[in-house]
Scaffold this active site. Structure first.
Site, mmCIF file in Angstrom:
data_model
loop_
_atom_site.group_PDB
_atom_site.id
_atom_site.type_symbol
_atom_site.label_atom_id
_atom_site.label_comp_id
_atom_site.label_asym_id
_atom_site.label_seq_id
_atom_site.Cartn_x
_atom_site.Cartn_y
_atom_site.Cartn_z
ATOM 1 N N GLU A 410 -0.233 -49.258 44.853
ATOM 2 C CA GLU A 410 0.009 -49.306 46.435
ATOM 3 C C GLU A 410 0.271 -47.861 46.693
ATOM 4 O O GLU A 410 -0.150 -47.425 47.870
ATOM 5 C CB GLU A 410 1.431 -49.949 46.870
ATOM 6 C CG GLU A 410 1.184 -51.528 46.600
ATOM 7 C CD GLU A 410 0.230 -52.211 47.245
ATOM 8 O OE1 GLU A 410 -0.327 -51.548 48.065
ATOM 9 O OE2 GLU A 410 -0.176 -53.127 46.593
ATOM 10 N N HIS A 413 -3.160 -46.548 47.645
ATOM 11 C CA HIS A 413 -3.352 -46.530 49.030
ATOM 12 C C HIS A 413 -2.521 -45.494 50.036
ATOM 13 O O HIS A 413 -3.341 -44.844 51.046
ATOM 14 C CB HIS A 413 -2.912 -47.997 49.692
ATOM 15 C CG HIS A 413 -3.712 -49.017 49.035
ATOM 16 N ND1 HIS A 413 -5.281 -49.257 49.138
ATOM 17 C CD2 HIS A 413 -3.422 -49.993 48.537
ATOM 18 C CE1 HIS A 413 -5.608 -50.309 48.577
ATOM 19 N NE2 HIS A 413 -4.607 -50.998 48.028
ATOM 20 N N HIS A 416 -4.315 -42.194 49.786
ATOM 21 C CA HIS A 416 -5.559 -42.339 50.559
ATOM 22 C C HIS A 416 -5.200 -42.063 52.080
ATOM 23 O O HIS A 416 -5.769 -41.238 52.960
ATOM 24 C CB HIS A 416 -5.941 -43.660 50.346
ATOM 25 C CG HIS A 416 -7.542 -43.550 50.734
ATOM 26 N ND1 HIS A 416 -8.398 -44.863 50.519
ATOM 27 C CD2 HIS A 416 -8.525 -42.832 51.477
ATOM 28 C CE1 HIS A 416 -9.568 -44.485 50.644
ATOM 29 N NE2 HIS A 416 -9.622 -43.268 51.477
#
Length: 624
Positions: A410, A413, A416
């Site tokens: 996670e 993510h 990102h």
């Protein structure tokens, strides 16, 4: 221009059911440092309501642009900047509401806020229904002229020119208005599933440590990974037998979602639901079908993993209820949350100090809601759509190594989103789900690589290596199994086949037995496991799960180069997670160094999996 809910609903949940302890605390019992800080978004529920009302009022001004978009580059730019500001605030409002709801799905006020902001967007969709048809009506030469004469339009160029690629699927203003109104009902099946499965579904009783308790999804996740085979088998029977009682209800909910997908595809002149799902991001349909085909061609590799698990468990016949069992007796990799932080930070060092500093900030600044509590949504996700704030991560952490892996997943993510939001303007910050899972699984590869070097004991190494294989199972094979089921469901619906709960159970059961080598005696799948489809939230997200598999394949290739110390590869990777949606997903991955239209990345991934199994067999042979 941006799809309103794309980034909002693209929650990254690598685990369907997250392991949690049998006794869940109330949220008030958890220290604040382990809970989200909602005031980073809005100071209070009242402040949220005021901001929502202001946004709703601003949205009325969209009518001022009607009939003017094609008159000049100035008008076009004014509208696009106006739209960006609305969406930026709208995302923030939606995130606050959804996060508040997810920490306690029992709270009706939290759920009401989610419905309120969805209603605002639905109404805006109706008011702005003229936009796409009006843009499509601008001659392509005129659009190019607008972009060349107004430099500030350059950031919107990709979306503006994409209008012509998607023109066949753009409807008239009246039709677009009607499609926007369907937003009032198209999310009903998903909402009903979430509330029923997480909060209201009656749970079967199960005896745990001599005490009868409810077998919740969290408790089942722990029970099915018990070292006691009798506990695993009985929990599997009780849990899925209970789902079979509501097979018809779950069937109607999922059938309702599939009907929505079929309606949208037909209404917008797509040949199939699959094409409708992929074309927006310019993903060839063949990429999806090739994934399913390649995985089916390599089921022998998956069966090798299952037979290895059978050997390590020492059972005469491997059962589906055994696949989450610990395979190394007396060894359990468990880490307190603070230990997990240290492991993750150390594993991410190859990506540079800036990267690890931001991850450390996420740990310390309450970007993460960590522990399971009563009424909290199960699983894990990262939501980075609050452009001017920071990403938020939901966890249900209890200390097992797979949860350390989920946490770094996670965080991938989150990073990102962080880099894209920091580097890109709002118009291109949001990235497609096709690339969303690359950064998350990339982090997992780095963690596993570091752990392999850290652990010297054969027992611990075996535990880690099997955990890595479980990742291949869960992300590559299991998610592709889901993808094949999704495709089968949609194709059946497109052919007019009624999708009842019993029909879905048969379809899912047949595919599951094929993947697990049931008829070959590799792994026997208990009959009631065929209703597992009823517990999968991703089936309400329209061909989402295949991207776990494709991203897993891509990340394996990218991470290998970074771990080899290739500084250019590291630089390209940081550029990749900083690119947002500035290009189509396939092209972004090519720039990063991997071509997903070829079979090479997949073949290398299968080779990596076999290499891990070779090492496991060597250790086992040595110990024997």
């Amino acid at each position: 221009m941006k799809k309103i809910f794309t980034s909002l609903l693209s929650f990254a949940a690598i685990l369907l059911l997250t392991s949690t302890s049998f006794a869940q605390k109330e949220r008030s019992e958890i220290d604040d440092q382990y809970k989200w800080k909602f005031t980073d978004l809005y100071d209070s529920n009242e402040a949220w309501s005021e901001a929502k009302n202001q946004l709703s009022e601003k949205m009325n001004k969209v009518a001022d642009y009607k009939g003017k978009l094609g008159q000049s580059s100035t008008n076009l730019l004014d509208y696009l900047q106006f739209s960006d500001e609305l969406m930026k605030e709208g995302y923030r409002l939606y995130i606050y509401a959804s996060l508040k709801s997810d920490v306690d799905l029992r709270d009706a006020d939290n759920m009401a806020r989610v419905k309120e902001i969805r209603q605002v967007f639905v109404e805006y969709g109706q008011k702005a229904s003229f936009v796409t048809p009006e843009l499509a009506a601008i001659p392509e030469a005129t659009m190019k002229k607008f972009i060349s004469e107004e430099p500030k339009l350059e950031v919107y160029k990709m979306d503006l020119m994409d209008v012509y690629r998607m023109k066949k699927h753009t409807l008239t203003e009246l039709e677009e208005g009607i499609m926007a109104k369907t937003g009032l009902i198209t999310g009903t099946a998903n909402s009903a599933f979430s509330v029923f499965s997480n909060a209201e579904m009656p749970r079967a009783k199960f005896v745990i440590d001599g005490e009868e308790k409810e077998l919740t999804s969290a408790n089942f996740s722990v029970a099915r990974s018990s070292a006691d085979r009798k506990v695993r088998q009985e929990a599997t029977k009780v849990y899925w037998d209970n789902y079979l009682k509501y097979e018809g209800t779950f069937g109607e909910m999922l059938n309702g979602q599939i009907k929505v997908d079929v309606f949208r595809a037909k209404a917008r002149n797509y040949e199939s639901c699959l094409e409708a799902s992929l074309k927006g991001n310019n993903i060839p349909v063949e990429v999806y079908k090739s994934l399913v085909k390649n995985v089916n061609k390599n089921l022998d590799t998956f069966h090798r993993y299952l037979l290895l698990k059978k050997r390590m468990l020492g059972v005469d016949q491997l059962m589906y209820s055994d696949i989450y069992a610990p395979t190394v007796k007396g060894v359990e990799l468990k880490y307190e949350y603070e230990e997990a932080q240290d492991l993750i930070l150390k594993s991410l060092k190859p990506l540079g100090k800036e990267y690890t500093d931001v991850v450390d900030k996420a740990f310390k600044s309450r970007w993460i809601d960590i522990y399971p509590t009563a009424g909290k949504r199960s699983g894990a996700y990262s939501n980075g759509a609050a452009y001017d704030v920071h990403p938020y991560i939901l966890m249900n952490y209890t200390g097992q190594y797979n949860e350390v892996s989920t946490l770094t997943h996670e965080l991938g993510h989150t990073m990102h989103s962080y880099y894209s939001n920091k580097t890109q303007p709002f118009a291109t910050a949001g990235y497609a789900t096709f690339v969303a899972e690359v950064a998350s699984t990339f982090n997992e590869v780095l963690l596993n690589d570091m752990m392999q070097k850290e652990l010297k004991d054969d027992g611990q190494r075996l535990s880690l290596l099997m955990s890595m294989l479980d990742g291949f199972k869960g992300t590559l094979f299991r998610q592709t199994q889901f993808a094949e089921f999704e495709l089968a469901m949609h194709e059946a619906a497109e052919q007019g086949v009624p999708l009842t709960g019993k029909k879905l159970t048969k379809m899912y059961g047949d595919i599951t037995r094929k993947y697990y080598g049931h008829d070959k005696g590799v792994c026997k799948v208990e009959d009631n496991v065929a209703v597992e489809w009823a517990a999968i939230p991703h089936f309400y997200m329209g061909f989402y799960v295949y991207q776990y598999s494709t991203s897993f394949v891509a990340s394996q290739a990218l991470a290998a180069k970074v771990m080899e110390g290739d500084k250019e590869a590291t630089k390209r990777y940081i550029e990749f997670i900083s690119s947002g949606g500035s290009d189509f997903p396939i092209e972004l991955l090519k720039k990063a160094g991997v071509d997903m239209t070829s079979s090479e990345p997949f073949e290398k991934t299968i080779a990596s999996m076999n290499k891990i199994m070779d090492e496991i067999e060597n250790i086992l042979d040595k110990r024997n």
